[in-house]
Each structure stands twice: as structure tokens, then as C-alpha cells.
Design a protein around this motif. Structure first.
Motif, PDB file in Angstrom:
ATOM      1  N   ARG A 145      47.579 -34.926  43.735  1.00  0.00           N
ATOM      2  CA  ARG A 145      46.004 -34.792  43.724  1.00  0.00           C
ATOM      3  C   ARG A 145      45.451 -35.810  42.783  1.00  0.00           C
ATOM      4  O   ARG A 145      44.326 -36.351  42.902  1.00  0.00           O
ATOM      5  CB  ARG A 145      45.608 -33.399  43.405  1.00  0.00           C
ATOM      6  N   HIS A 146      46.133 -35.916  41.595  1.00  0.00           N
ATOM      7  CA  HIS A 146      45.523 -36.877  40.686  1.00  0.00           C
ATOM      8  C   HIS A 146      46.162 -38.452  40.814  1.00  0.00           C
ATOM      9  O   HIS A 146      45.070 -39.204  40.473  1.00  0.00           O
ATOM     10  CB  HIS A 146      46.307 -36.583  39.140  1.00  0.00           C
ATOM     11  N   PHE A 147      47.215 -38.582  41.360  1.00  0.00           N
ATOM     12  CA  PHE A 147      47.612 -39.693  41.503  1.00  0.00           C
ATOM     13  C   PHE A 147      48.262 -40.200  43.045  1.00  0.00           C
ATOM     14  O   PHE A 147      49.451 -39.576  43.307  1.00  0.00           O
ATOM     15  CB  PHE A 147      48.677 -40.415  40.506  1.00  0.00           C
ATOM     16  N   ALA A 148      47.682 -40.731  43.778  1.00  0.00           N
ATOM     17  CA  ALA A 148      48.091 -40.693  45.147  1.00  0.00           C
ATOM     18  C   ALA A 148      49.300 -41.371  45.589  1.00  0.00           C
ATOM     19  O   ALA A 148      50.027 -40.833  46.504  1.00  0.00           O
ATOM     20  CB  ALA A 148      46.753 -41.101  46.128  1.00  0.00           C
ATOM     21  N   THR A 149      49.581 -42.277  44.784  1.00  0.00           N
ATOM     22  CA  THR A 149      50.588 -42.999  44.962  1.00  0.00           C
ATOM     23  C   THR A 149      51.379 -43.526  43.684  1.00  0.00           C
ATOM     24  O   THR A 149      50.654 -43.462  42.734  1.00  0.00           O
ATOM     25  CB  THR A 149      50.295 -44.572  45.625  1.00  0.00           C
ATOM     26  N   ARG A 150      52.646 -44.144  43.665  1.00  0.00           N
ATOM     27  CA  ARG A 150      53.132 -44.315  42.538  1.00  0.00           C
ATOM     28  C   ARG A 150      52.499 -45.400  41.876  1.00  0.00           C
ATOM     29  O   ARG A 150      52.505 -45.512  40.700  1.00  0.00           O
ATOM     30  CB  ARG A 150      54.822 -44.878  42.995  1.00  0.00           C
TER      31      ARG A 150
END
Length: 199
Positions: A50-55
Motif C-alpha cells: 500500500r505504501h510502495f507498489a513496486t520494488r
């Protein structure tokens, strides 16, 4: 009013994720596991995503967070230390930042545009902090009025290009004192008339 708590919790979760992610990316580089980061952060995978959609989003956020902390430290030092002391403390912190950046670069290089794009994006924030700190020391009279803040910027940013060499960090710390010593104001001796040199 009740809506504030979830926002505060979310911010704490985000900060915790960034803190843990920095350590994991430093240790494991591009092989770092997002599942491991979530577990070590004490949150579920869904919360992390939710905070960081991807690496890539997470790696970029880790780096930008470190740059923002560096800039914030310059303002904190300025508010709590004499100008020259604040300048020296911040330049030494900048060297620590470079050392930390070298450890996370393998992970940064896996994102689109690589580490160069991230560093280019943060350049203005670091430059602004450098200039503000040097100019305060000039305004206080600790550094000569002809001191060019950009000379400090070029010298210390240039440190990054030697960071792969053994012994670069002690050398960089010595450079901080050399830069300051070479730019210090030289008070005129009270018995020396203006425009004349003592013998």
C-alpha cells in the motif's frame, strides 16, 4: 479527530519500512526480499505494498528519505550550533551519507534510470544545503567574504568519485578541515594599520 490516528500510524509504518529496507538493501543489494522487509518491519505484505507498489518505488523512497534527512540535519545544525561548527558537522555528515550511498548503489542500479537518475534528482537539495551552510559561516565572519560556496560543493561532491578507493573516508574527513582552514577569516592584528602588513 479520530481520522488522525490512522494517518499517524501509517506514517510510522512508512518510516519503519524505509528504515528496515535501507538495512536490507545494504545487506542484500538487488537480491533483497520485499517479504523479508515486511516481516522485519512488523507489518504484512499488503501494508508494504500500500505504501510502495513496486520494488523500484521502495528503493527510490529509501534514497530520497536519506537525502531529505541530510538536508533537514543542515537546518537543525544551523539552529543549534555556531555557523562554522554547523558547517563542519554537516560536511562530515555528508561524508557519512556518501558512505551509506555506496552501500545501497547495487540496489539503486536495478531501477529504471539507475543510481544516476536518483542522484541527479537529489542534487538541488544537497546543493541548497551546502550553499546555505557556507553562506551562514561567511555572514558570521568565520569565513572570508570572498569564499565561494560552490568551491565547497565541488570539493565534497567530488569525494563521491573517489569513494571506491581504499582510505577515501579518512581522506575526505581531512579535506573538510582543509577547506575550512583555507577559507577562514584572518583577523587583522590590532596594532596593524589598515592596508599595511605586519613584518
Amino acid at each position: 479527530m479520530p481520522a488522525r490516528k490512522p494517518r499517524a500510524d501509517a506514517e510510522r509504518n512508512r518510516e519503519r519500512i524505509l528504515e528496515v529496507a535501507k538495512d536490507v538493501f545494504t545487506r542484500d543489494g538487488a537480491a533483497a526480499s520485499l517479504d523479508d522487509i515486511a516481516r522485519r518491519s512488523g507489518i504484512g505484505n499488503a501494508t508494504l505494498y500500500r505504501h510502495f507498489a513496486t520494488r523500484d518505488d521502495l528503493i527510490e523512497a529509501v534514497y530520497r528519505s536519506e537525502v531529505e534527512k541530510l538536508a533537514a540535519a543542515e537546518q537543525r545544525f544551523a539552529a543549534t550550533m555556531p555557523p562554522l561548527e554547523a558547517l563542519r558537522a554537516w560536511m562530515l555528515l555528508f561524508i557519512d551519507h556518501v558512505a551509506g550511498k555506496m552501500l545501497i548503489i547495487p540496489a539503486m542500479n536495478t531501477i529504471a534510470g539507475g543510481s544516476v537518475r536518483l542522484m541527479e534528482g537529489s542534487r538541488s537539495l544537497i546543493h541548497t544545503a551546502f550553499v546555505a551552510s557556507v553562506n551562514r559561516a561567511v555572514a558570521s565572519g568565520d569565513l572570508r567574504s570572498d569564499t565561494d560556496a560552490n568551491d565547497f560543493v565541488r570539493a565534497l561532491v567530488g569525494v563521491f568519485h573517489t569513494a571506491a578507493q581504499p582510505g577515501w573516508e579518512p581522506s575526505a574527513r581531512r579535506l573538510v578541515d582543509i577547506l575550512i582552514a583555507g577559507s577562514r577569516s584572518t583577523p587583522r592584528h590590532p596594532s596593524t594599520p589598515p592596508g599595511r602588513r605586519r613584518k
